[in-house]
Design a protein around this motif. Structure first.
Motif, PDB file in Angstrom:
ATOM      1  N   ALA A  69      -4.661   2.795 -11.503  1.00  0.00           N
ATOM      2  CA  ALA A  69      -4.980   3.958 -10.670  1.00  0.00           C
ATOM      3  C   ALA A  69      -4.136   5.132 -11.174  1.00  0.00           C
ATOM      4  O   ALA A  69      -3.013   5.353 -10.705  1.00  0.00           O
ATOM      5  CB  ALA A  69      -4.686   3.658  -9.208  1.00  0.00           C
ATOM      6  N   PRO A  70      -4.649   5.886 -12.151  1.00  0.00           N
ATOM      7  CA  PRO A  70      -3.829   6.918 -12.795  1.00  0.00           C
ATOM      8  C   PRO A  70      -3.318   8.005 -11.853  1.00  0.00           C
ATOM      9  O   PRO A  70      -2.163   8.430 -11.973  1.00  0.00           O
ATOM     10  CB  PRO A  70      -4.740   7.501 -13.882  1.00  0.00           C
ATOM     11  N   GLU A  71      -4.128   8.450 -10.913  1.00  0.00           N
ATOM     12  CA  GLU A  71      -3.679   9.511 -10.006  1.00  0.00           C
ATOM     13  C   GLU A  71      -2.541   9.031  -9.110  1.00  0.00           C
ATOM     14  O   GLU A  71      -1.558   9.739  -8.884  1.00  0.00           O
ATOM     15  CB  GLU A  71      -4.839  10.027  -9.137  1.00  0.00           C
ATOM     16  N   LEU A  87       1.388  10.197  -8.972  1.00  0.00           N
ATOM     17  CA  LEU A  87       1.979  10.607  -7.699  1.00  0.00           C
ATOM     18  C   LEU A  87       3.283   9.850  -7.444  1.00  0.00           C
ATOM     19  O   LEU A  87       4.307  10.441  -7.099  1.00  0.00           O
ATOM     20  CB  LEU A  87       0.991  10.356  -6.556  1.00  0.00           C
ATOM     21  N   VAL A  88       3.255   8.537  -7.613  1.00  0.00           N
ATOM     22  CA  VAL A  88       4.445   7.718  -7.404  1.00  0.00           C
ATOM     23  C   VAL A  88       5.542   8.130  -8.384  1.00  0.00           C
ATOM     24  O   VAL A  88       6.687   8.376  -7.996  1.00  0.00           O
ATOM     25  CB  VAL A  88       4.108   6.214  -7.558  1.00  0.00           C
ATOM     26  N   PHE A  89       5.195   8.234  -9.668  1.00  0.00           N
ATOM     27  CA  PHE A  89       6.160   8.594 -10.700  1.00  0.00           C
ATOM     28  C   PHE A  89       6.810   9.939 -10.379  1.00  0.00           C
ATOM     29  O   PHE A  89       8.030  10.088 -10.464  1.00  0.00           O
ATOM     30  CB  PHE A  89       5.459   8.637 -12.061  1.00  0.00           C
ATOM     31  N   ASN A  90       5.997  10.921 -10.001  1.00  0.00           N
ATOM     32  CA  ASN A  90       6.523  12.260  -9.718  1.00  0.00           C
ATOM     33  C   ASN A  90       7.371  12.314  -8.449  1.00  0.00           C
ATOM     34  O   ASN A  90       8.137  13.253  -8.268  1.00  0.00           O
ATOM     35  CB  ASN A  90       5.387  13.275  -9.622  1.00  0.00           C
ATOM     36  N   SER A 131       3.230   0.781 -12.775  1.00  0.00           N
ATOM     37  CA  SER A 131       2.199   1.756 -12.412  1.00  0.00           C
ATOM     38  C   SER A 131       1.351   1.211 -11.263  1.00  0.00           C
ATOM     39  O   SER A 131       1.308   0.009 -11.014  1.00  0.00           O
ATOM     40  CB  SER A 131       1.321   2.084 -13.624  1.00  0.00           C
ATOM     41  N   ALA A 132       0.691   2.131 -10.581  1.00  0.00           N
ATOM     42  CA  ALA A 132      -0.141   1.756  -9.437  1.00  0.00           C
ATOM     43  C   ALA A 132      -1.479   1.195  -9.899  1.00  0.00           C
ATOM     44  O   ALA A 132      -1.973   1.511 -10.978  1.00  0.00           O
ATOM     45  CB  ALA A 132      -0.383   2.976  -8.545  1.00  0.00           C
ATOM     46  N   SER A 133      -2.053   0.369  -9.047  1.00  0.00           N
ATOM     47  CA  SER A 133      -3.367  -0.198  -9.349  1.00  0.00           C
ATOM     48  C   SER A 133      -4.185  -0.259  -8.066  1.00  0.00           C
ATOM     49  O   SER A 133      -3.659  -0.131  -6.969  1.00  0.00           O
ATOM     50  CB  SER A 133      -3.229  -1.595  -9.961  1.00  0.00           C
ATOM     51  N   VAL A 134      -5.471  -0.444  -8.253  1.00  0.00           N
ATOM     52  CA  VAL A 134      -6.380  -0.596  -7.131  1.00  0.00           C
ATOM     53  C   VAL A 134      -7.153  -1.895  -7.353  1.00  0.00           C
ATOM     54  O   VAL A 134      -7.486  -2.240  -8.485  1.00  0.00           O
ATOM     55  CB  VAL A 134      -7.328   0.623  -6.989  1.00  0.00           C
ATOM     56  N   VAL A 149       0.840  -1.189   0.000  1.00  0.00           N
ATOM     57  CA  VAL A 149       0.000   0.000   0.000  1.00  0.00           C
ATOM     58  C   VAL A 149       0.886   1.253   0.000  1.00  0.00           C
ATOM     59  O   VAL A 149       1.720   1.434   0.890  1.00  0.00           O
ATOM     60  CB  VAL A 149      -0.951  -0.004   1.220  1.00  0.00           C
ATOM     61  N   ILE A 150       0.689   2.100  -0.985  1.00  0.00           N
ATOM     62  CA  ILE A 150       1.544   3.271  -1.191  1.00  0.00           C
ATOM     63  C   ILE A 150       1.627   4.152   0.048  1.00  0.00           C
ATOM     64  O   ILE A 150       2.720   4.527   0.468  1.00  0.00           O
ATOM     65  CB  ILE A 150       1.070   4.067  -2.424  1.00  0.00           C
TER      66      ILE A 150
END
Length: 168
Positions: free
Chosen positions: A114-116, A120-123, A97-100, A45-46
């Protein structure tokens, strides 16, 4: 001898059941440094990793990457100070990439991008890490469920190699 074998088997089973994040336990060296070894962290979990690494940054905990660090584990690159982190030759990073995951009783889990959170993670990564990932097809906004593995000389461009001082 049989009793010793059973005891050893029990210990091995308990170790296998402990979650990866619990195995990444801080160690206090005689020098007084608090050090956490990451040897096999599949992520998770991020927000939990943001909290964990923020606490480690504030406590000036050193992190030695000596195995796999995948998914949310890689957030260390943007949340810890570069001087706090080093990598052994066995270190490997895995990005995606993130997912939900949506769960409903009686139905199979549904995994969606989960694009947002991906953005966030990428940035959160340093510019050189973002450039490396973008060159391999992940710009942060797009879904990239395949893992981008980084090791060896490419990893050493992201994390400094551990020195003898780091390991003592």
């Amino acid at each position: 001898m049989k009793l010793l074998q059973l005891a050893l088997a029990g210990v091995l089973m308990l170790c296998a059941l402990v979650p990866a994040s619990a195995r990444d336990v801080p160690v206090q060296f005689e020098s007084g440094h608090n050090v956490t070894f990451i040897t096999d962290d599949p992520g998770g979990v991020i927000v939990e990793f943001v909290k964990k690494y923020s606490d480690m940054r504030d406590a000036r905990t050193k992190v030695i990457l000596s195995g796999q660090c995948v998914s949310a584990c890689t957030l260390m690159l943007g949340l810890l100070r570069p001087e706090q982190v080093c990598a052994t030759p066995d270190a490997v990073l895995g990005f995606h990439s993130a997912s939900v995951v949506s769960q409903e009783t009686g139905k199979p889990d549904v995994v969606e991008h989960a694009p947002e959170m991906s953005q966030l993670v990428f940035n959160s990564y340093p510019a050189k890490v973002r450039a490396f990932l973008a060159a391999r097809g992940w710009s942060g906004s797009n879904a990239h469920p395949d893992i981008i593995w980084v090791r060896g000389k490419n990893l050493r461009k992201m994390i400094r190699p551990c020195t003898e001082a780091d390991l003592s």
